[in-house]
Design a protein around this motif. Structure first.
Motif, PDB file in Angstrom:
ATOM      1  N   GLY A   1       0.807  -1.210   0.000  1.00 11.33           N
ATOM      2  CA  GLY A   1       0.000   0.000   0.000  1.00 11.33           C
ATOM      3  C   GLY A   1       0.842   1.263   0.000  1.00 11.33           C
ATOM      4  N   ILE A   2       1.897   1.293   0.805  1.00 10.08           N
ATOM      5  CA  ILE A   2       2.739   2.487   0.889  1.00 10.08           C
ATOM      6  C   ILE A   2       3.469   2.740  -0.423  1.00 10.08           C
ATOM      7  CG2 ILE A   2       4.783   3.448   2.010  1.00 10.08           C
ATOM      8  CD1 ILE A   2       3.851   2.024   4.581  1.00 10.08           C
ATOM      9  N   VAL A   3       4.068   1.686  -0.993  1.00  7.21           N
ATOM     10  CA  VAL A   3       4.811   1.843  -2.246  1.00  7.21           C
ATOM     11  C   VAL A   3       3.865   2.199  -3.390  1.00  7.21           C
ATOM     12  CG1 VAL A   3       6.237   0.667  -3.954  1.00  7.21           C
ATOM     13  CG2 VAL A   3       6.661   0.306  -1.514  1.00  7.21           C
ATOM     14  N   GLY A   4       2.777   1.447  -3.526  1.00  7.90           N
ATOM     15  CA  GLY A   4       1.849   1.687  -4.627  1.00  7.90           C
ATOM     16  C   GLY A   4       1.190   3.050  -4.551  1.00  7.90           C
ATOM     17  N   ALA A   5       0.776   3.458  -3.348  1.00  6.99           N
ATOM     18  CA  ALA A   5       0.099   4.744  -3.208  1.00  6.99           C
ATOM     19  C   ALA A   5       1.033   5.903  -3.537  1.00  6.99           C
ATOM     20  CB  ALA A   5      -0.444   4.895  -1.788  1.00  6.99           C
ATOM     21  N   GLY A   6       2.302   5.772  -3.184  1.00  8.49           N
ATOM     22  CA  GLY A   6       3.248   6.849  -3.484  1.00  8.49           C
ATOM     23  C   GLY A   6       3.355   7.117  -4.979  1.00  8.49           C
ATOM     24  N   PHE A   7       3.455   6.068  -5.772  1.00  7.43           N
ATOM     25  CA  PHE A   7       3.571   6.259  -7.223  1.00  7.43           C
ATOM     26  C   PHE A   7       2.226   6.584  -7.865  1.00  7.43           C
ATOM     27  CE2 PHE A   7       7.470   3.866  -6.366  1.00  7.43           C
ATOM     28  CZ  PHE A   7       8.380   4.644  -7.055  1.00  7.43           C
ATOM     29  N   ARG A   8       1.136   6.121  -7.272  1.00  7.84           N
ATOM     30  CA  ARG A   8      -0.180   6.496  -7.798  1.00  7.84           C
ATOM     31  C   ARG A   8      -0.411   7.992  -7.607  1.00  7.84           C
ATOM     32  NH1 ARG A   8      -4.999   3.717  -9.238  1.00  7.84           N
ATOM     33  NH2 ARG A   8      -6.931   4.712  -8.557  1.00  7.84           N
ATOM     34  N   GLN A   9       0.107   8.537  -6.514  1.00  3.37           N
ATOM     35  CA  GLN A   9       0.022   9.981  -6.322  1.00  3.37           C
ATOM     36  C   GLN A   9       0.818  10.724  -7.392  1.00  3.37           C
ATOM     37  OE1 GLN A   9      -1.596  12.074  -3.869  1.00  3.37           O
ATOM     38  NE2 GLN A   9      -2.816  10.198  -3.699  1.00  3.37           N
ATOM     39  N   GLU A  10       1.951  10.147  -7.800  1.00  4.81           N
ATOM     40  CA  GLU A  10       2.730  10.764  -8.876  1.00  4.81           C
ATOM     41  C   GLU A  10       1.938  10.780 -10.181  1.00  4.81           C
ATOM     42  OE1 GLU A  10       5.666  12.224  -8.779  1.00  4.81           O
ATOM     43  OE2 GLU A  10       5.873  11.919  -6.623  1.00  4.81           O
ATOM     44  N   LEU A  11       1.169   9.725 -10.435  1.00  4.77           N
ATOM     45  CA  LEU A  11       0.311   9.711 -11.621  1.00  4.77           C
ATOM     46  C   LEU A  11      -0.730  10.831 -11.544  1.00  4.77           C
ATOM     47  CD1 LEU A  11      -0.393   5.909 -12.273  1.00  4.77           C
ATOM     48  CD2 LEU A  11       1.192   7.404 -13.479  1.00  4.77           C
ATOM     49  N   ARG A  12      -1.297  11.010 -10.381  1.00  4.90           N
ATOM     50  CA  ARG A  12      -2.275  12.086 -10.218  1.00  4.90           C
ATOM     51  C   ARG A  12      -1.646  13.442 -10.525  1.00  4.90           C
ATOM     52  NH1 ARG A  12      -6.969  10.680  -7.388  1.00  4.90           N
ATOM     53  NH2 ARG A  12      -6.978   8.597  -6.435  1.00  4.90           N
ATOM     54  N   GLU A  13      -0.406  13.628 -10.092  1.00  6.75           N
ATOM     55  CA  GLU A  13       0.290  14.876 -10.376  1.00  6.75           C
ATOM     56  C   GLU A  13       0.576  15.030 -11.862  1.00  6.75           C
ATOM     57  OE1 GLU A  13       1.098  17.392  -8.497  1.00  6.75           O
ATOM     58  OE2 GLU A  13       0.401  16.586  -6.567  1.00  6.75           O
ATOM     59  N   LYS A  14       0.988  13.937 -12.495  1.00  2.70           N
ATOM     60  CA  LYS A  14       1.303  13.990 -13.930  1.00  2.70           C
ATOM     61  C   LYS A  14       0.091  14.429 -14.750  1.00  2.70           C
ATOM     62  CE  LYS A  14       5.583  12.401 -14.823  1.00  2.70           C
ATOM     63  NZ  LYS A  14       6.516  12.953 -15.842  1.00  2.70           N
ATOM     64  N   PHE A  15      -1.068  13.884 -14.421  1.00  2.00           N
ATOM     65  CA  PHE A  15      -2.288  14.204 -15.170  1.00  2.00           C
ATOM     66  C   PHE A  15      -3.015  15.419 -14.608  1.00  2.00           C
ATOM     67  CE2 PHE A  15      -1.924   9.654 -16.348  1.00  2.00           C
ATOM     68  CZ  PHE A  15      -1.996   9.798 -17.728  1.00  2.00           C
ATOM     69  N   GLN A  16      -2.444  16.017 -13.567  1.00  2.68           N
ATOM     70  CA  GLN A  16      -3.050  17.192 -12.949  1.00  2.68           C
ATOM     71  C   GLN A  16      -4.511  16.931 -12.563  1.00  2.68           C
ATOM     72  OE1 GLN A  16      -1.441  20.387 -12.216  1.00  2.68           O
ATOM     73  NE2 GLN A  16       0.174  18.843 -12.426  1.00  2.68           N
ATOM     74  N   MET A  17      -4.729  15.807 -11.908  1.00  3.13           N
ATOM     75  CA  MET A  17      -6.080  15.464 -11.471  1.00  3.13           C
ATOM     76  C   MET A  17      -6.530  16.412 -10.377  1.00  3.13           C
ATOM     77  SD  MET A  17      -6.079  11.313 -11.348  1.00  3.13           S
ATOM     78  CE  MET A  17      -5.618  10.329 -12.797  1.00  3.13           C
ATOM     79  N   GLY A  18      -7.826  16.631 -10.312  1.00  3.04           N
ATOM     80  CA  GLY A  18      -8.362  17.504  -9.281  1.00  3.04           C
ATOM     81  C   GLY A  18      -8.209  16.921  -7.893  1.00  3.04           C
ATOM     82  N   ALA A  19      -8.359  15.608  -7.794  1.00  2.80           N
ATOM     83  CA  ALA A  19      -8.246  14.944  -6.495  1.00  2.80           C
ATOM     84  C   ALA A  19      -6.852  14.341  -6.361  1.00  2.80           C
ATOM     85  CB  ALA A  19      -9.313  13.850  -6.360  1.00  2.80           C
ATOM     86  N   ARG A  20      -6.036  14.945  -5.532  1.00  3.25           N
ATOM     87  CA  ARG A  20      -4.705  14.416  -5.270  1.00  3.25           C
ATOM     88  C   ARG A  20      -4.215  14.948  -3.928  1.00  3.25           C
ATOM     89  NH1 ARG A  20      -3.916  18.262  -9.470  1.00  3.25           N
ATOM     90  NH2 ARG A  20      -2.398  19.897  -8.984  1.00  3.25           N
ATOM     91  N   GLY A  21      -3.360  14.144  -3.303  1.00  5.19           N
ATOM     92  CA  GLY A  21      -2.871  14.509  -1.986  1.00  5.19           C
ATOM     93  C   GLY A  21      -3.941  14.311  -0.912  1.00  5.19           C
ATOM     94  N   GLY A  22      -3.566  14.515   0.321  1.00  4.99           N
ATOM     95  CA  GLY A  22      -4.515  14.446   1.424  1.00  4.99           C
ATOM     96  C   GLY A  22      -5.187  13.092   1.561  1.00  4.99           C
TER      97      GLY A  22
END
Length: 263
Positions: free
Chosen positions: A187-208
């Protein structure tokens, strides 16, 4: 097998003695009296092991640790070899086929502001799902490398494979909550890189709170989560999304034509 049986026998002998003592002590506390002669639990052999017994047990434990270590390395080697063959096949013949279809946008296309497929819609793409179920490290590495989160496909592949293997190995330890350790690590490893994907695509829901959500998704439903990411990234490659770092037709190495931006 010999060392397994020796260590198991020693453990059973020690635990049986300990349990008998605990039961006898519990009976004494509950009844408020010492157990009668017919209730006395007889234990064969001395309660305190002799020096020779301690040395024998230490030798057996040391030999068992060596046997487990060699077995672990042998299993890891076989697992990585088979996974590497699957990864090589994917890079040589499987990758481009997934990006060859044209991008089709509907009138209600949500764009790339959120994941384009539901977490439980894996059955709509059996080709991706089969890869993820049988060799998740390949598809996860493909996702991360395509988006430029790793310079090398093979490094991403080894990272995910090792996390999976080490996490799975903890489940064999019956003295700890191995399954929980595996879920937390993934969970820790996967979530960290999934957050990077959110940043790459500039998704509205990211972080927190989304980090907690991503961590739970990778912990409880890793395969469905990787399939969801793969579908999104495939659509991004087909559309030519600017967030994509590696297009179809490239290999698992950083393209030579990439240069540092000029000042």
């Amino acid at each position: 097998d010999r060392w397994h049986s020796l260590l198991a026998h020693a453990k059973r002998r020690a635990m049986s003695k300990l349990k008998l003592l605990q039961v006898s002590s519990l009976l004494s506390r509950v009844t408020g009296r010492a157990p009668a002669a017919e209730e006395v639990l007889v234990i064969d052999g001395p309660l305190t092991p002799t020096e020779a017994q301690r040395e024998q047990w230490e030798r057996e434990q040391h030999q068992m640790e060596w046997a487990i270590g060699i077995s672990w390395l042998f299993s890891l080697g076989i697992w990585l070899a088979l996974g590497s063959l699957a990864a090589r096949y994917w890079l040589d013949s499987g990758r481009d086929a997934n990006y060859s279809a044209p991008f089709e946008a509907s009138a209600e296309d949500p764009g790339f502001t959120d994941f384009r497929a539901g977490i439980c819609e894996w059955f709509q793409r059996p080709d991706i799902s089969c890869w993820v179920w049988f060799c998740p490290a390949v598809r996860w590495a493909e996702n991360m490398w395509t988006m430029g989160l790793f310079r090398s496909f093979w490094f991403a592949f080894l990272l995910f494979a090792m996390v999976n293997f080490i996490g799975g190995s903890t489940q064999e330890d019956d003295t700890s909550l191995g399954w929980l350790e595996h879920m937390m690590l993934m969970g820790i490893v996967g979530a960290g890189f999934r957050q990077e994907l959110r940043e790459k695509f500039q998704m509205g829901a990211r972080g927190g709170a989304t980090y907690v959500k991503d961590c739970l998704l990778y912990s409880c439903c890793m395969c469905c989560t990787v399939v969801q990411e793969a579908r999104m990234i495939e659509d991004a490659v087909r559309k030519g999304h600017p967030a994509v770092a590696h297009k179809a037709g490239e290999t698992g190495k950083a393209p030579e034509q990439q240069q540092a931006p000029s000042a």
